[in-house]
Design a protein around this motif. Sequence first.
Motif, PDB file in Angstrom:
ATOM      1  N   CYS A 477       0.794  -1.248   0.000  1.00 24.42           N
ATOM      2  CA  CYS A 477       0.000   0.000   0.000  1.00 24.42           C
ATOM      3  C   CYS A 477       0.820   1.289   0.000  1.00 24.42           C
ATOM      4  O   CYS A 477       0.243   2.374  -0.044  1.00 24.42           O
ATOM      5  CB  CYS A 477      -0.926   0.018   1.208  1.00 24.42           C
ATOM      6  SG  CYS A 477      -2.086  -1.342   1.237  1.00 24.42           S
ATOM      7  N   GLY A 478       2.128   1.194   0.098  1.00 23.41           N
ATOM      8  CA  GLY A 478       2.936   2.409   0.057  1.00 23.41           C
ATOM      9  C   GLY A 478       3.348   2.906   1.432  1.00 23.41           C
ATOM     10  O   GLY A 478       2.842   2.482   2.476  1.00 23.41           O
ATOM     11  N   TYR A 479       4.268   3.877   1.424  1.00 22.87           N
ATOM     12  CA  TYR A 479       4.871   4.387   2.668  1.00 22.87           C
ATOM     13  C   TYR A 479       3.845   5.095   3.545  1.00 22.87           C
ATOM     14  O   TYR A 479       3.860   4.958   4.770  1.00 22.87           O
ATOM     15  CB  TYR A 479       6.017   5.341   2.322  1.00 22.87           C
ATOM     16  CG  TYR A 479       6.574   6.081   3.515  1.00 22.87           C
ATOM     17  CD1 TYR A 479       7.413   5.430   4.421  1.00 22.87           C
ATOM     18  CD2 TYR A 479       6.244   7.414   3.760  1.00 22.87           C
ATOM     19  CE1 TYR A 479       7.918   6.090   5.533  1.00 22.87           C
ATOM     20  CE2 TYR A 479       6.738   8.081   4.864  1.00 22.87           C
ATOM     21  CZ  TYR A 479       7.575   7.418   5.739  1.00 22.87           C
ATOM     22  OH  TYR A 479       8.071   8.073   6.843  1.00 22.87           O
ATOM     23  N   GLU A 480       2.946   5.864   2.926  1.00 23.47           N
ATOM     24  CA  GLU A 480       1.975   6.645   3.687  1.00 23.47           C
ATOM     25  C   GLU A 480       1.105   5.747   4.573  1.00 23.47           C
ATOM     26  O   GLU A 480       0.720   6.129   5.681  1.00 23.47           O
ATOM     27  CB  GLU A 480       1.092   7.444   2.727  1.00 23.47           C
ATOM     28  CG  GLU A 480       0.259   8.525   3.381  1.00 23.47           C
ATOM     29  CD  GLU A 480       1.091   9.631   4.020  1.00 23.47           C
ATOM     30  OE1 GLU A 480       0.658  10.134   5.068  1.00 23.47           O
ATOM     31  OE2 GLU A 480       2.171   9.957   3.486  1.00 23.47           O
ATOM     32  N   PHE A 481       0.808   4.548   4.064  1.00 23.32           N
ATOM     33  CA  PHE A 481      -0.050   3.606   4.782  1.00 23.32           C
ATOM     34  C   PHE A 481       0.585   3.152   6.094  1.00 23.32           C
ATOM     35  O   PHE A 481      -0.113   2.911   7.091  1.00 23.32           O
ATOM     36  CB  PHE A 481      -0.330   2.393   3.884  1.00 23.32           C
ATOM     37  CG  PHE A 481      -1.361   1.441   4.422  1.00 23.32           C
ATOM     38  CD1 PHE A 481      -2.714   1.689   4.249  1.00 23.32           C
ATOM     39  CD2 PHE A 481      -0.983   0.282   5.097  1.00 23.32           C
ATOM     40  CE1 PHE A 481      -3.679   0.815   4.744  1.00 23.32           C
ATOM     41  CE2 PHE A 481      -1.937  -0.594   5.589  1.00 23.32           C
ATOM     42  CZ  PHE A 481      -3.287  -0.331   5.406  1.00 23.32           C
ATOM     43  N   THR A 482       1.908   3.020   6.119  1.00 26.46           N
ATOM     44  CA  THR A 482       2.601   2.468   7.302  1.00 26.46           C
ATOM     45  C   THR A 482       3.435   3.518   8.038  1.00 26.46           C
ATOM     46  O   THR A 482       4.195   3.169   8.941  1.00 26.46           O
ATOM     47  CB  THR A 482       3.528   1.307   6.875  1.00 26.46           C
ATOM     48  OG1 THR A 482       4.448   1.790   5.876  1.00 26.46           O
ATOM     49  CG2 THR A 482       2.722   0.165   6.287  1.00 26.46           C
TER      50      THR A 482
END
Length: 754
Positions: A477-482
């Motif tokens: 889901c990408g960096y923003e998600f985690t």
Amino acid sequence: MSLKPKKIDFDKTWSDLKETVTEVITLRCVHRDVWYSRFEVIYSICVAHPEPLADKLYTETKLFLEQHVRNLLKTQVLSGDSKSSNNDNNPYALLHRYYKTWTEYSKGVEYLNDLYLYLNQQHIKKQKLSEVEVVYGCINYDAYEQLEIGELGLDIWRKNMIESLGTALVDQLLEGIRNDRLNNTQQSVTTDIIKEIIQSFVCVEEYKKKGSLQLYQNIFETPFLKDSGEFYKLEANMLLQECSVSSYMEEVIKKMDEENKRAQKYLHISSIPKLRKECEQRMISDHLEYLYSECNEMVSLEKRKDLRNLYTILKPNPDALKKLVQTFLEHIKSDGIQMLSTLKGELVHVQFVEGMLKVHEKYEELISDTFKSDPVFLSALDKACSGVINSKACEKQPGRSAELVAKYCDSLLKKSKTTESEIESKLMKSITIFKYIEDKDVYQKFYSRMLAKRLIHDQSQSMDAEEMMINKLKQACGYEFTNKLHRMFTDISVSTDLNVKFNHFLKQRDKDTGINLSIKILQAGAWPLGPMQATVSFAVPKEFEKPIRLFESFYHVNFSGRKLTWLHHLCHGELKIAFVNRNYIVTMQTYQMAILLLFENTDSLQYKEIQDSLQLNQDMFQKHIGSLVESKLLIIDTEVLQDSSRVNLNKDYVNKRTKFKITAALQKDSPQEVENTVNSVDEDRKMYLQATIVRIMKSRKVLRHNALIQEILAQSKVSFAPNIGMIKKCIESLIDKQYIERTPNSGDEYSYVA
């Protein structure tokens, strides 16, 4: 040999040369000296003085070949020769005679082309048209260009032999192919003969730069395809009367394979796809309803052999394959929903994830074995699994899949007897289910809350497993998600270093807290701790006052300007109980510990007295004192807890375990907490959508309504699938806030307000 041009008596020279040409074209023996001398003769004619005679030589050779081919047609092909072993009673006599004559002539023309090497290279090739002139200039060969002698010989064969024979030759070819299909060995012609005759139709025009297959297609391919279609139409009708769907498919595959092998033997490569298409039309496309009649049964009973055969014959036609794909998709959905209906008990999350994994693995293996891992069927599997996983009991209620998958991961990552390799394997598989979840932001909310509890209460089985899971989510889901999950991890590692520094601070000042203290400093923006519980009033026991004051003093020295808020409801500790014959070490929460510490100097207190001492609100106090009563550390003199109840220390308390916890029940998610989490997701979505709209409009300046909706959906799909109603409300909200406005001349167009 003299290279100097000289005067030539053409008639006499051609007469001698013609004898050799006749011997070459008929494959008779030519003496080596004569063969080489003829090269000199041709050279002399081409460079003759005072005028080269190359064109005259070309003309005479052409006339000779035309006459020779006409004689061959009359004496050897149409009536046969006396030496031929074939007779006219043979139904394929014409094929045999043509084959024998063509084999001899084509070889003779090849030798003759070598003999005329000088004429070809120095006279004819220099006059040849370029490929560009031929392809784009619409120029006719016959009108503008001389052919090399080998090409000329083949062209003369085409005009005087093939075109003269007309359909008679092709009719016998088709009859021979038909008998070959029927395995009629008594009335057949060999494959080599069929192949060579068909090849002759290609060879005679192979030299052409444009339309080199025109003769082959007109004279043979077109009638061949028509005849093949009629043959397989009759075959299909006969099989339909005799066979079941299962055996019909087997026969079709068998006949298609045989026809393909047959075609590989004697057809030009360009005809093979056309023949396959014709056969498929007659035996498959014309009878789709019959094939579909048992499709549902094949899929529902998972008859792999029949499904494999049905896939094989329908695959060339994507439109015909759609019904099988759709039936397969619906079957997977049905199987998945049936699995969902069996979920019950406290371990619903485990049953859900492992049940869906079984469904996914089962059909993935079936697709691999039956449909050769065809992307179309894998896509159907994805759609079916997505449909099942994101299904809702009620349209207005959110689906539970995100919550259940998050709980499943939480159960794996908590301390248990499961090995680390097994945990890693199951977590990897859970990502398969996670990828199908549409509401990934809901999963993120639940996962972050559960991660926070694991980190705060030291419940993680392995920090490596925790980090691996976060990295897998980041890949999906990408960096923003985690981002916040990574910050939570950072806080824990920073807190470890901070505790070391705090202990060093105490030693330097020779201070003692009186208890073993471990502090976790959590960033308010990263941790999903909830704003309400942080403000719960609580009178800290005197045993905790000194260590809290010392830590605050240490922290403010190192970090000025930061505000510390103590989250007592998240704290826990170990309390040693030694009021009976046996000592116990009990892990409990701060409020429970504070209640028990009131019994340090007394054995009995009134319910209201305890509450007033701790200053906890009614719900919080009742919850924690109730847990101590349930654990039998405290006993009451009434059936239910009330203000007048007398709370006594249970001096007769007995437990087989000397070390235990009474925090588990308090750490479970209540239905209200789950509801609050879901509600907070809606608020986050509105903020996310508004930010997305502003970002898009700032970039595009002016955008129509439908285009804006599409861009919002495209950017949001990584986290969730917003409904159009919510998007419209967000647009209206931003118009009210004057971030965007409707353009004056269009009702469905927006512009960014700078």
